[in-house]
Design a protein around this motif. Structure first.
Motif, PDB file in Angstrom:
ATOM      1  N   SER A 167      12.362  31.660 -13.194  1.00  0.00           N
ATOM      2  CA  SER A 167      12.453  30.435 -12.402  1.00  0.00           C
ATOM      3  C   SER A 167      11.298  30.318 -11.418  1.00  0.00           C
ATOM      4  O   SER A 167      11.017  29.249 -10.909  1.00  0.00           O
ATOM      5  CB  SER A 167      13.782  30.416 -11.642  1.00  0.00           C
ATOM      6  OG  SER A 167      13.701  31.332 -10.575  1.00  0.00           O
ATOM      7  N   VAL A 190      15.142  24.759 -14.760  1.00  0.00           N
ATOM      8  CA  VAL A 190      14.024  25.648 -15.072  1.00  0.00           C
ATOM      9  C   VAL A 190      13.235  25.048 -16.225  1.00  0.00           C
ATOM     10  O   VAL A 190      13.793  24.725 -17.271  1.00  0.00           O
ATOM     11  CB  VAL A 190      14.546  27.049 -15.470  1.00  0.00           C
ATOM     12  CG1 VAL A 190      13.380  27.944 -15.874  1.00  0.00           C
ATOM     13  CG2 VAL A 190      15.340  27.647 -14.337  1.00  0.00           C
ATOM     14  N   GLY A 217      17.041  35.913 -16.284  1.00  0.00           N
ATOM     15  CA  GLY A 217      17.054  34.482 -15.956  1.00  0.00           C
ATOM     16  C   GLY A 217      16.387  34.136 -14.637  1.00  0.00           C
ATOM     17  O   GLY A 217      15.486  33.302 -14.628  1.00  0.00           O
ATOM     18  N   PRO A 218      16.796  34.751 -13.528  1.00  0.00           N
ATOM     19  CA  PRO A 218      16.214  34.338 -12.247  1.00  0.00           C
ATOM     20  C   PRO A 218      14.698  34.523 -12.202  1.00  0.00           C
ATOM     21  O   PRO A 218      14.005  33.745 -11.598  1.00  0.00           O
ATOM     22  CB  PRO A 218      16.876  35.257 -11.230  1.00  0.00           C
ATOM     23  CG  PRO A 218      18.113  35.732 -11.911  1.00  0.00           C
ATOM     24  CD  PRO A 218      17.841  35.751 -13.368  1.00  0.00           C
ATOM     25  N   THR A 260      12.584  31.844  -4.204  1.00  0.00           N
ATOM     26  CA  THR A 260      13.115  33.010  -4.920  1.00  0.00           C
ATOM     27  C   THR A 260      12.236  34.234  -4.671  1.00  0.00           C
ATOM     28  O   THR A 260      11.422  34.604  -5.498  1.00  0.00           O
ATOM     29  CB  THR A 260      13.160  32.732  -6.432  1.00  0.00           C
ATOM     30  OG1 THR A 260      11.846  32.317  -6.838  1.00  0.00           O
ATOM     31  CG2 THR A 260      14.147  31.648  -6.793  1.00  0.00           C
ATOM     32  N   ASP A 314      18.700  27.449 -12.559  1.00  0.00           N
ATOM     33  CA  ASP A 314      18.751  28.714 -11.826  1.00  0.00           C
ATOM     34  C   ASP A 314      19.988  28.728 -10.924  1.00  0.00           C
ATOM     35  O   ASP A 314      20.784  27.784 -10.920  1.00  0.00           O
ATOM     36  CB  ASP A 314      17.449  28.942 -11.049  1.00  0.00           C
ATOM     37  CG  ASP A 314      17.259  27.920  -9.940  1.00  0.00           C
ATOM     38  OD1 ASP A 314      18.245  27.188  -9.653  1.00  0.00           O
ATOM     39  OD2 ASP A 314      16.157  27.836  -9.400  1.00  0.00           O
ATOM     40  N   SER A 315      20.159  29.801 -10.136  1.00  0.00           N
ATOM     41  CA  SER A 315      21.385  29.966  -9.345  1.00  0.00           C
ATOM     42  C   SER A 315      21.548  28.856  -8.322  1.00  0.00           C
ATOM     43  O   SER A 315      22.646  28.603  -7.833  1.00  0.00           O
ATOM     44  CB  SER A 315      21.354  31.331  -8.653  1.00  0.00           C
ATOM     45  OG  SER A 315      20.196  31.403  -7.839  1.00  0.00           O
TER      46      SER A 315
END
Lengths: 346, 110
Positions: free
Chosen positions: A324, A235, A320-321, A294, A229-230
């Motif tokens: 997570s 993940v 994507g996020p 998140t 993840d960022s």
């Protein structure tokens, strides 16, 4: 059979074919001394029979007229007409047989094919072994008839079947009418089986070839996929989808994980082997409790399938996020993502 | 006029005639006809004629084993055949005489 005998036999066949419409008894009577007569004529000189006597068809017409046997227009029943057609077909085949011969370097094509007969017996034995294996074990058509999965048994069965087939082949001409018909019928079944089997085996070979190619050709040698993840956290149980909502399958499931869902509705979950992650030293996220870090994209998974589809059209693959956050909410994702192609395509 | 046309009418008689002295098999009979001058007689015609005369009950057949080849079917004149030969022979002679006279009268040379 000498060339002369062959010529005589052909001539007789064609004369008989031309008289095929007559009652069999009459025809036999008219042609019973024909072969002997032709032999006498042939002994007179080297001229071909047709030069000396005219075509077999003309000979037949003359014989018919002189004997007062009636013309072909005489009432004929269906059997006789069928016999006439079959006889003329046979005569044509004989001619084709003789014409093809020189191309193969033999007097007739059948002479060449007769030489190949023992080879066919061997192949027939092999096919019989294959059929026995397939019927008894339900195996698919392969190269060896592996009876019970054993190579030794396969070779034994092969040897027995081939020997039996050759033995049968050498004795077929001496068999009675019904056994011979049985052998021919069995051989016909084997031929059909062989054709179907070879086609099937060929198809499977082609499938195997393409099966070796990776699904994605631009990224060769992918064994596993690691999604971060960022914030650099690995993940787990990530699912990848393409623009149509189809799962992207990469790599090979090398290690078996316990306790985690292996796949969700046939969708692979990446990574297969988290312990092989390439970047472990980063800020490894606390896997069991990923919810607090998140907060921003949280609404997407919590909204459920109905609400989830609303934000996704803007970027289906940039979800994507969202995953997570936690593995469990991912469960409805495939269904939630599925509708995405509809808005993008319209 | 084509000889073959004439032959059609008299082949029966010719075959019966060559069988009068001696029995014979198909090829043999054909050879006798040729030797007698009937060059244009067709093999199939002779065989067909033999078959027809046999079917009409004028000939009898018997098979002779041959040491130099296949068995041969011999034809021989029976009583009915001899009878037929005599009658047909008379008809032919009378017909031939009539034709000869006709041609002689008109000055057609042989």
């Amino acid at each position: 059979m000498t060339v002369m005998e062959q010529e005589i036999a052909d001539y007789v066949t064609r004369v008989r074919a031309a008289l095929a419409d007559l009652r069999p008894a009459v025809r036999d009577e008219l042609t019973e001394d024909l072969a002997e007569h032709l032999a006498e004529v042939a002994a007179e000189g080297d001229e071909p029979l047709a030069d000396r006597l005219g075509t077999p068809e003309a000979y037949a017409a003359e014989l018919r007229a002189a004997a007062g046997a009636g013309g072909p227009a005489a009432a004929r029943n269906l059997d006789q007409r069928a016999a006439a057609v079959a006889a003329s077909l046979r005569a044509r085949l004989r001619v084709a047989d003789r014409n093809l011969g020189p191309i193969l370097g033999y007097a007739s094509a059948s002479e060449y094919l007769r030489l190949l007969r023992p080879a066919w017996w061997v192949l027939r034995g092999y096919l019989a072994a294959m059929l026995i294996t397939m019927v008894t074990t339900g195996a698919s058509f392969g190269l060896l008839p592996r009876l019970g999965g054993s190579t030794l048994a396969a070779l034994l069965l092969l040897a027995v079947c081939v020997v039996a087939s050759v033995w049968l082949g050498r004795r077929t001409p001496t068999l009675g009418r019904w056994p011979r018909i049985a052998v021919r019928a069995g051989t016909a079944v084997l031929a059909v089986f062989a054709f179907a089997g070879f086609v099937n085996a060929d198809d499977r070979l082609g499938w195997n070839e393409s099966g070796y190619q990776p699904t994605s050709e631009q990224v060769p040698f992918v064994r596993d996929v690691f999604v971060y993840d960022s914030e650099g956290r690995l993940v787990e149980n990530a699912r990848l989808f393409d623009q149509d909502g189809n799962p992207i399958r990469l790599g090979y499931r090398e290690c078996v994980r316990e306790g985690l869902p292996e796949s969700n509705q046939g969708v692979p979950a990446y990574p297969y082997c988290p312990e092989h992650a390439p970047f472990r030293s980063g800020p490894v996220g606390p896997r069991p409790s990923p919810v607090p870090p998140t907060p921003a994209p949280a609404p997407t998974p919590t909204d459920g399938p109905s609400g989830g589809s609303a934000p996704t059209p803007s970027g289906g693959t940039t979800a994507g996020p969202a995953p997570s956050s936690a593995p469990p909410p991912l469960a409805p994702l495939p269904t939630a993502l599925a509708p995405t192609p509809v808005p993008t395509s319209s | 006029m084509d000889t073959t046309q004439l032959l059609k009418g008299v082949l029966d008689l010719a075959v019966l005639a060559v069988l009068r002295e001696e029995d014979g098999y198909g090829y043999d009979i054909m050879r006798r006809l040729r030797e007698a001058g009937l060059d244009e007689v067709g093999d199939a015609s002779v065989y067909g004629t033999l078959r027809r005369l046999f079917a009409a009950g004028l000939l009898t057949t018997y098979v002779v084993p041959s040491e130099s080849g296949p068995h041969r079917k011999y034809y021989s004149l029976n009583a009915a055949g001899r009878d037929q030969l005599t009658r047909s022979g008379k008809i032919w002679r009378s017909f031939a005489t009539t034709m000869d006279t006709l041609l002689d009268d008109r000055g057609v040379t042989a």
